[in-house]
Design a protein around this motif. Structure first.
Motif, PDB file in Angstrom:
ATOM      1  N   LEU A 113      -2.361  12.991   8.441  1.00 29.28           N
ATOM      2  CA  LEU A 113      -2.725  13.561   7.389  1.00 29.28           C
ATOM      3  C   LEU A 113      -3.555  12.512   6.605  1.00 29.28           C
ATOM      4  O   LEU A 113      -3.436  11.284   6.296  1.00 29.28           O
ATOM      5  N   VAL A 114      -4.757  12.836   6.106  1.00 24.96           N
ATOM      6  CA  VAL A 114      -5.825  12.327   5.374  1.00 24.96           C
ATOM      7  C   VAL A 114      -5.442  11.903   3.858  1.00 24.96           C
ATOM      8  O   VAL A 114      -5.097  12.826   3.212  1.00 24.96           O
ATOM      9  N   ILE A 115      -5.631  10.538   3.565  1.00 19.97           N
ATOM     10  CA  ILE A 115      -5.347  10.340   2.209  1.00 19.97           C
ATOM     11  C   ILE A 115      -6.233   9.277   1.856  1.00 19.97           C
ATOM     12  O   ILE A 115      -7.077   8.620   2.540  1.00 19.97           O
ATOM     13  N   ASP A 116      -6.302   8.957   0.426  1.00 14.00           N
ATOM     14  CA  ASP A 116      -6.986   7.885  -0.216  1.00 14.00           C
ATOM     15  C   ASP A 116      -6.240   6.614  -0.503  1.00 14.00           C
ATOM     16  O   ASP A 116      -5.316   6.565   0.301  1.00 14.00           O
ATOM     17  N   GLN A 117      -7.024   5.771  -0.984  1.00 19.46           N
ATOM     18  CA  GLN A 117      -6.452   4.316  -1.142  1.00 19.46           C
ATOM     19  C   GLN A 117      -5.032   4.413  -1.962  1.00 19.46           C
ATOM     20  O   GLN A 117      -4.011   3.518  -1.672  1.00 19.46           O
ATOM     21  N   GLU A 118      -4.763   5.538  -2.560  1.00 20.49           N
ATOM     22  CA  GLU A 118      -3.553   5.540  -3.267  1.00 20.49           C
ATOM     23  C   GLU A 118      -2.569   6.584  -2.668  1.00 20.49           C
ATOM     24  O   GLU A 118      -1.528   7.008  -3.401  1.00 20.49           O
ATOM     25  N   TYR A 119      -2.809   6.787  -1.415  1.00 18.50           N
ATOM     26  CA  TYR A 119      -1.883   7.590  -0.488  1.00 18.50           C
ATOM     27  C   TYR A 119      -2.052   9.039  -1.080  1.00 18.50           C
ATOM     28  O   TYR A 119      -1.265   9.744  -0.716  1.00 18.50           O
TER      29      TYR A 119
END
Ligand code: FAD
Ligand code: NAI
Length: 471
Positions: free
Chosen positions: A300-306
């Motif tokens: 699952l694709v996420i950013d630095q803050e999940y």
């Protein structure tokens, strides 16, 4: 539906990522629910991973030691027998005790725990299909944390029955010691569970398609580890591909493509363990209902803050990027909740220790020598053998080394790699050192108690910027 309620946080999955996130969220005053279809919480790690495998590793080591390693210690033993039923029960008891413990923690912290399958219906709505005897529920969530973990990667063409062709889940529950076991994959699971059954008497052959075992550990340590395991009786076929397998009566014929220039070969086995990695698990989760992105490996694709593309839906643990380790998932669970509550959280991905619980153990943190070399920066290496450590000598467990890698200019520690007794405990000091930006000299000038294995750690640090005293 039996339950309809609104929560500040709904966590899907009660593995080390999910259950820690749920407890932390409740501790921070958020109304929290956690859902797991397995029933007992703890996820892969407590139920079929870290915990049961460590029970088997500990007790098979004891058995092997009693059989082969007591005479020189002046201990003569009589008839030694394996009671496999009790051996497996000891494992099951450890699992049950710990999963019950997590359930109790849920109660103490007022986490609403749902035993059932979660399906995301919309960006703030989750349906729970209760396990038999458990209620269904419809939960509204201000925040969702997805922590659905991973599953064993299947081997194309081999049908897993968890009896003869097994993943780790079958391999921790074999009711009989196999005569011959073929392990596909010389990574962490292959070497840990291969060790277990080898110690109990199976002839274990590990087939690995890379030219080294340990799935990315420091190359020098990997070689030493393989040599050590080979001495214990494990056989290795490196740079070798498994082509397929067929069941003929009680025997599984595993066809392998022998190393460069060699010819095809067939290995007989009564159990085949498939241990070629794990893949993210999102089956039935309803991702299509909220259009979440996965990468080419299903993560699952996420950013630095999940955060996913829906900022209040976060993802942690094995189902997303990074090392598939319980403690990594736990750290992310806490950080993700802190982001929700406070707007900031922190995990230092450069300092996630790894431990392989073979004997001796292998543990590392930071960069391998190969990774450091690839940066092109000059570096120093310091090593110290347990054979020169007094405690290892008194314990008659002298195999292995501590290896430090530090920046040549600043002496800042870049990586620490240990093959040796108690390496898994010792690496905590290494993690702390790197976390605090220590130099090898900082460690070497810290007083370590005598006689302890940790002195090997200190002396390897000494050898990095200067010279060890005892070697
Ligand atoms: P998981 O632990 O996989 O938990 C996910 C949970 O989500 C599962 O219980 C699943 O039932 C639940 N779930 C999934 N989908 C749904 C749904 N739709 N509805 C409800 N519930 C759902 N790591 C270490 O650090 N140290 C070790 O010694 C170690 N040993 C291991 C040994 C083995 C044999 C294996 C297989 C793994 C081992 N690992 C070890 C890896 C470790 O188990 C994982 O990294 C860790 O469990 C990941 O945690 P997680 O919370 O991300 O997911
Ligand atoms: P792994 O990634 O550690 O090792 C898989 C191995 O299989 C690699 O060496 C790879 O080269 C090899 N391989 C892949 N395809 C192959 C093929 N077709 N034929 C032969 N070899 C092949 O994965 P493993 O051992 O399955 O473990 C899964 C995860 O579980 C790991 O990410 C690990 O971090 C975690 N784990 C952690 C433990 C620990 O921390 N002590 C214990 C057990 C598992």
């Amino acid at each position: 539906l039996a339950t309809e309620s609104e929560h500040d946080v709904v966590v899907i999955g009660a593995g080390p990522g999910g259950y820690v996130a749920a407890i932390k969220a409740a501790q921070l005053g958020l109304k929290t629910a956690c859902i797991d279809k397995r029933g007992p919480p703890g996820g892969t790690c407590l139920n079929v991973g870290c915990i049961p495998s460590k029970s088997l590793l500990n007790n098979s080591h004891l058995y092997h030691q009693i059989l082969h390693d007591t005479k020189k210690r002046g201990i003569e033993v009589g008839d030694v027998k394996l009671n496999i039923e009790q051996f497996l029960k000891a494992k099951d008891d450890a699992v049950t005790g710990l999963t019950r413990g997590v359930e109790l923690l849920f109660k103490q912290n007022k986490v609403d725990y749902f035993k059932g399958t979660a399906k995301i219906l919309g960006t703030d709505e989750i349906e729970v299909k209760g396990n038999p005897g458990e209620p269904d529920a419809l939960l509204k969530a201000k925040n969702i944390i997805i922590a659905t973990g991973s599953e064993a990667t299947p081997f194309p063409g081999l049908t897993i029955d968890e009896k003869k062709i097994v993943t780790s889940t079958g391999a921790i529950a074999l009711e009989k010691v196999p005569n011959k076991m073929v392990v596909i994959g010389g990574g962490i699971i292959g070497l840990e569970l291969g060790s277990v059954w080898s110690r109990l008497g199976a002839e274990v052959t590990v087939v690995e398609f890379q030219n080294a075992v340990g799935a990315g550990m420091d190359a020098e340590i990997s070689k030493l580890t393989q040599r050590s395991l080979a001495k214990q009786g494990l056989k290795f076929k490196l740079s070798t591909k498994v082509l397929g397998a067929e069941i003929e009566g009680e025997t599984i014929k595993v066809k392998v493509d022998a190393a460069k220039g060699g010819k095809e070969e067939t290995l007989d086995a009564d159990v085949v363990l498939v241990a070629i990695g794990r893949r993210p698990y999102t089956e039935g989760l309803g991702l299509e209902n909220i259009d979440l992105d996965v990468d080419e490996r299903g993560r699952l694709v996420i950013d630095q803050e999940y955060r996913t593309k829906h900022p209040h839906i976060r993802v942690i643990g094995d189902v997303t990027f990074g090392a598939m380790l319980a403690h990594k998932a736990e750290e992310e669970g806490i950080a993700a909740v802190e982001y929700i509550k406070h707007g900031h959280g922190h995990v230092n991905y450069g300092v996630i220790p790894s431990v392989m619980y073979t004997f001796p153990e292998v543990a590392w943190v930071g960069m391998t020598e190969e990774q450091v070399k690839a940066t092109g920066k000059p570096y120093n290496v310091g090593k110290f053998p347990f054979a020169a450590n007094s405690r290892a000598k008194t314990n008659l467990d002298t195999e292995g080394w501590v290896k430090f890698i530090a920046d040549k200019e600043t002496d800042r520690i870049l990586g620490i790699h240990i093959l040796g007794p108690n390496a898994g405990e010792m690496i905590a000091e290494g993690a702390l050192a790197i976390e605090y930006g220590a130099s090898s000299e900082d460690i070497a000038r810290t007083c370590h108690a005598h006689p302890t294995l940790s002195e090997a750690f200190k002396e390897a640090a000494m050898a990095t910027y200067s010279k060890a005293i005892h070697f």
